[in-house]
Motif scaffolding. Structure first.
Motif, PDB file in Angstrom:
ATOM      1  N   THR A   1      10.917  -5.846 -10.921  1.00 34.74           N
ATOM      2  CA  THR A   1       9.690  -5.874 -10.143  1.00 34.74           C
ATOM      3  C   THR A   1       8.960  -7.159 -10.491  1.00 34.74           C
ATOM      4  O   THR A   1       8.723  -7.437 -11.663  1.00 34.74           O
ATOM      5  N   THR A   2       8.627  -7.932  -9.481  1.00 35.50           N
ATOM      6  CA  THR A   2       7.930  -9.185  -9.751  1.00 35.50           C
ATOM      7  C   THR A   2       6.464  -9.037  -9.352  1.00 35.50           C
ATOM      8  O   THR A   2       6.144  -8.395  -8.347  1.00 35.50           O
ATOM      9  N   LEU A   3       5.592  -9.593 -10.172  1.00 40.15           N
ATOM     10  CA  LEU A   3       4.155  -9.521  -9.893  1.00 40.15           C
ATOM     11  C   LEU A   3       3.690 -10.854  -9.322  1.00 40.15           C
ATOM     12  O   LEU A   3       3.943 -11.917  -9.905  1.00 40.15           O
TER      13      LEU A   3
ATOM     14  N   GLU B   1      12.236   1.664  -5.016  1.00 44.05           N
ATOM     15  CA  GLU B   1      11.546   1.084  -6.174  1.00 44.05           C
ATOM     16  C   GLU B   1      10.774  -0.168  -5.776  1.00 44.05           C
ATOM     17  O   GLU B   1      11.068  -0.807  -4.771  1.00 44.05           O
ATOM     18  N   THR B   2       9.813  -0.524  -6.605  1.00 42.27           N
ATOM     19  CA  THR B   2       8.941  -1.644  -6.260  1.00 42.27           C
ATOM     20  C   THR B   2       9.621  -2.972  -6.550  1.00 42.27           C
ATOM     21  O   THR B   2       9.987  -3.257  -7.693  1.00 42.27           O
TER      22      THR B   2
ATOM     23  N   ARG C   1       1.941  -2.516  -3.399  1.00 40.71           N
ATOM     24  CA  ARG C   1       3.290  -2.421  -3.959  1.00 40.71           C
ATOM     25  C   ARG C   1       4.278  -2.432  -2.801  1.00 40.71           C
ATOM     26  O   ARG C   1       4.128  -1.673  -1.844  1.00 40.71           O
TER      27      ARG C   1
ATOM     28  N   ILE D   1       4.858  -6.496  -6.679  1.00 34.06           N
ATOM     29  CA  ILE D   1       3.471  -6.028  -6.707  1.00 34.06           C
ATOM     30  C   ILE D   1       2.612  -7.230  -6.355  1.00 34.06           C
ATOM     31  O   ILE D   1       2.709  -8.268  -7.011  1.00 34.06           O
TER      32      ILE D   1
ATOM     33  N   VAL E   1       2.985  -4.801 -17.394  1.00 32.97           N
ATOM     34  CA  VAL E   1       3.865  -5.966 -17.393  1.00 32.97           C
ATOM     35  C   VAL E   1       4.670  -6.020 -18.695  1.00 32.97           C
ATOM     36  O   VAL E   1       4.105  -5.858 -19.777  1.00 32.97           O
TER      37      VAL E   1
ATOM     38  N   ASP F   1      11.708  -3.204 -15.430  1.00 31.52           N
ATOM     39  CA  ASP F   1      10.762  -4.197 -15.963  1.00 31.52           C
ATOM     40  C   ASP F   1       9.837  -4.728 -14.880  1.00 31.52           C
ATOM     41  O   ASP F   1      10.271  -4.983 -13.758  1.00 31.52           O
ATOM     42  N   VAL F   2       8.594  -4.921 -15.261  1.00 33.03           N
ATOM     43  CA  VAL F   2       7.667  -5.654 -14.399  1.00 33.03           C
ATOM     44  C   VAL F   2       7.532  -7.045 -15.004  1.00 33.03           C
ATOM     45  O   VAL F   2       7.145  -7.197 -16.160  1.00 33.03           O
TER      46      VAL F   2
ATOM     47  N   HIS G   1      -0.692  -3.213 -14.503  1.00 29.31           N
ATOM     48  CA  HIS G   1       0.639  -3.173 -13.882  1.00 29.31           C
ATOM     49  C   HIS G   1       1.762  -2.999 -14.906  1.00 29.31           C
ATOM     50  O   HIS G   1       2.937  -3.103 -14.557  1.00 29.31           O
TER      51      HIS G   1
ATOM     52  N   TRP H   1       6.008 -10.858 -14.887  1.00 32.32           N
ATOM     53  CA  TRP H   1       4.901 -11.643 -14.331  1.00 32.32           C
ATOM     54  C   TRP H   1       5.004 -13.096 -14.768  1.00 32.32           C
ATOM     55  O   TRP H   1       4.763 -13.427 -15.919  1.00 32.32           O
TER      56      TRP H   1
END
Ligand code: WT7
Length: 649
Positions: free
Chosen positions: A328-330, A91-92, A106, A95, A353, A301-302, A351, A304
């Motif tokens: 996942t952190t942007l 998993e990412t 990614r 990003i 978010v 969750d993404v 993305h 940001w």
């Protein structure tokens, strides 16, 4: 409830959130009445090598040495990476979105883990050991995150420096921290322009060498733009070449809970920026717990957080919080409206978010963009909107809530500081109704106190100086190399309390409304700047004898800097000197600290004991001449009239 404007908890969130009102109440009571078991239970959200049997913490009476989970051992990079490899390696984790809209990358947990291990091995091969300080001066690139976690992996202490700092600021931080290795980049990108990072780093290193403080042995240079930069043989090395040939496995150092994790410099009301020290377990727990409950983190969750890695918000909510929680952190390299308005909103859609965290200054500036750029995006992925760094004015809050979040997402106004490691006062979105402009209520285990003019705690509805009564795991443990300054700064104003430097009001519902700094710290666009630092920067210009710097309200930045400058005898005021002085400050401290207003003057309003009356300067700079208050204590009250005259012209 009082009749302030109020936004109740959405029923769907009350039903589904990690923390609903009854759970928040239980947590708060448990933390208050049974702190040891409460905190040991919270500590279970981390992966320990040896789980702690002791929580710790305590009050602030007497001893200011604080420790949490002291008998536990762990590694912070393991908590952000290795623990996720079993079930979400592919998993990412991160990003990276470049300033160029087409450039993004990614990075999975497996890849990030590998990158971190490789760099950790490089650092070890260059002689970095546990406890050594490693500094970074990087733009918003993946290597910035990798560097932090690689340090954590081998027990080195990272000292992340904001890429907007100028050479003297870099030199000061390298010197004070005693960093032996620096990771920087050829250049950074910003709004279509290039930032000469290696050149600034070289200037700082030359300054250190000239002082005989040549402790930086190695400089790793990341090729961000690929432009050719001078490399000093024996000292400077190409980052990519080194990591490429490094081993991809690196056993983590087992760290004690209280081993230092990071030093981060921040401005105070006096002197040079101070190195705030955070230790491993308490800091990590606080970043992870607060990110999970304040943003109601869900798997997938993404998240940001728009803050730069160089500030504490970037540390806690770009790196440690979201990654420890397996989210996942942007990481966004660009700026809000470049190359065209709506850039941020397009990234939210691109993305998907769900948690978005930014500063009021950015919100206020985006409110002025052409609304069609916002309307052209959907933003349906958003669930929680956060604000941090300064008080958010209700107008900006309502726009954020209504226009950005479409009225669907709670707005969490989060009060905290570099020194607190993570969020302290904020509405838990499934538990606490929001009032625009209020950071609302303390998180479980956080005990704010308002202290009045007589130094006594105030009860009920009140306004005073915001203090904290009990330690929390994310508390900064000391100021690097100067524990006396730590005691002096935070614990001497009100014995028995941690003093934040902020003023606040508590309303009838127990909600906190932060009114701003009550010391000589100025908050420009969410960046903390000490008036003393800016005055020192003026003082380093040949023409300047003395200066006084104050913060004045600014529509977008929150506050901006106004400076009153006395020239040296013989240094004639010449056309354009004001602008030159402002530029000089920008070159000393970084552009973000350049004053908007410079006034040359023959004298400053001082008390008979020689103290500059900044309150009066603020009123003069904002044109509030009728509210100057009592000027009779001034050594020379005529100074005031002369300054008013001067600003009229
Ligand atoms: C100062 C801390 C917190 C991380 C970013 C800044 C001000 C911060 C709020 C808020 C009103 C706020 C305070 C504080 N501040 N958040 N939600 N409402 N004021 O960290 O550079 O250490 O600055 O920022 O004045 O003391 P920092």
């Amino acid at each position: 409830m009082s009749d302030d404007m109020i936004f109740h908890v959405k029923p769907a969130l009350a039903a589904s959130a990690h923390v609903n009102a009854s759970r928040a109440g239980l947590m708060g009571n448990h933390a208050l009445n049974d702190p040891e078991p409460f905190w040991l239970e919270q500590a279970r959200r981390l992966d320990w090598e040896r789980a702690p049997q002791l929580a710790g913490g305590g009050g602030f009476g007497g001893d200011t040495r604080v420790s949490w989970f002291a008998d536990g051992t762990l590694n912070a990079s393991v908590n952000c990476l290795d623990r996720h490899l079993a079930d979400r390696a592919a998993e990412t984790a991160l990003i990276w979105q470049g300033e160029d809209e087409d450039a993004s990358r990614r990075v999975s947990f497996r890849e990030l883990h590998e990158d971190v291990c490789r760099l950790a091995n490089v650092l070890k091969s260059l002689g970095i050991e546990r406890g050594d300080r490693v500094a970074t001066y990087l733009p918003m690139v993946v290597e910035g995150v990798v560097a932090m976690l690689a340090c954590a992996r081998i027990g080195a202490v990272h000292v992340v420096m904001f890429a907007g700092l100028a050479a003297p600021g870099i030199a000061g931080r390298l010197r004070d921290s005693g960093a032996v290795l620096l990771i920087t980049a050829d250049e950074g990108r910003r709004g279509g322009k290039r930032l000469p990072l290696k050149a600034a780093a070289d200037m700082a290193l030359a300054e250190l060498e000239a002082d005989g403080a040549g402790q930086v042995r190695s400089v790793l240079v990341v090729a961000v733009t690929g432009s050719a930069v001078p490399m000093r043989p024996g000292r400077d090395r190409d980052y990519a070449a080194l990591v490429r040939s490094a081993d991809r496995a690196c056993a983590p150092e087992v760290m004690a809970a209280e081993d230092p994790l990071l030093i981060l410099y921040t401005s105070g009301s006096t002197g040079a920026p101070k190195g705030v020290l955070h230790t491993t377990a308490g800091y990590l727990l606080w970043a992870s717990l607060t990110q999970a409950i304040v943003f109601d983190h869900r798997p997938g969750d993404v998240f940001w957080c728009t803050a730069d890695l160089g500030w504490v918000t970037g540390h806690s909510y770009v790196v440690y919080g979201p990654l420890a929680n397996g989210g996942t952190t942007l990481l966004f390299e660009g700026t809000p409206s470049w190359p065209s308005p709506g850039r941020w909103w397009r990234e939210i859609d691109r993305h998907q978010v769900s948690g978005f965290y930014t500063a009021p200054t950015a919100i206020r500036s985006l409110m002025r963009d052409d609304p069609s750029a916002l309307d052209a995006t959907s933003r349906q992925s958003l669930r929680v909107l956060g604000s941090v760094g300064e008080p958010i004015n209700p107008e900006a809050w309502l726009w954020y809530y209504g226009r950005v979040g479409g009225g669907r997402c709670p707005v969490v106004d989060t009060w905290w500081q570099t020194e607190t490691g993570g969020i302290m006062i904020a509405p838990l979105p499934g538990a606490v109704a929001q009032k625009p402009g209020s950071a609302t209520r303390p998180l479980p285990g956080v005990c704010p106190v308002l202290v009045g003019g007589d130094g006594q705690p105030l009860e009920g509805e009140a306004e005073g100086h915001l203090c904290l009564e009990r330690s929390w795991p994310g508390q900064a443990r000391t100021i690097w190399g100067d524990h006396d300054r730590y005691v002096q700064t935070y614990f001497s104003t009100y014995p028995g309390y941690y003093f934040s430097g902020d003023g606040a009001r508590r309303d009838a519902d127990g909600y906190y409304w932060i009114t701003g700094r009550v010391d000589d710290v100025i908050n420009v666009s969410g960046h903390r700047i000490g008036s003393a630092e800016v005055e020192a920067a003026f003082g380093s210009h040949d023409a300047v004898a003395e200066s006084a710097v104050v913060g004045i309200p600014h529509d977008i930045k929150g506050q901006s800097l106004a400076a009153f400058v006395i020239l040296k005898a013989g240094a004639a005021g010449r056309p354009g000197l004001e602008a030159e002085l402002a530029r000089h400050v920008g070159q000393e401290l970084g552009r973000y600290a350049a004053p908007d207003l410079v006034v040359l003057t023959d004298d400053l309003p001082k008390t008979r004991s020689g103290k500059i009356m900044r309150r009066i300067l603020r009123k003069i700079a904002t044109g509030e001449h009728d509210e100057l208050g009592d000027v009779s204590t001034l050594a020379d009250p005529t100074v005031v009239g002369a300054l008013i005259e001067k600003l009229r012209r």
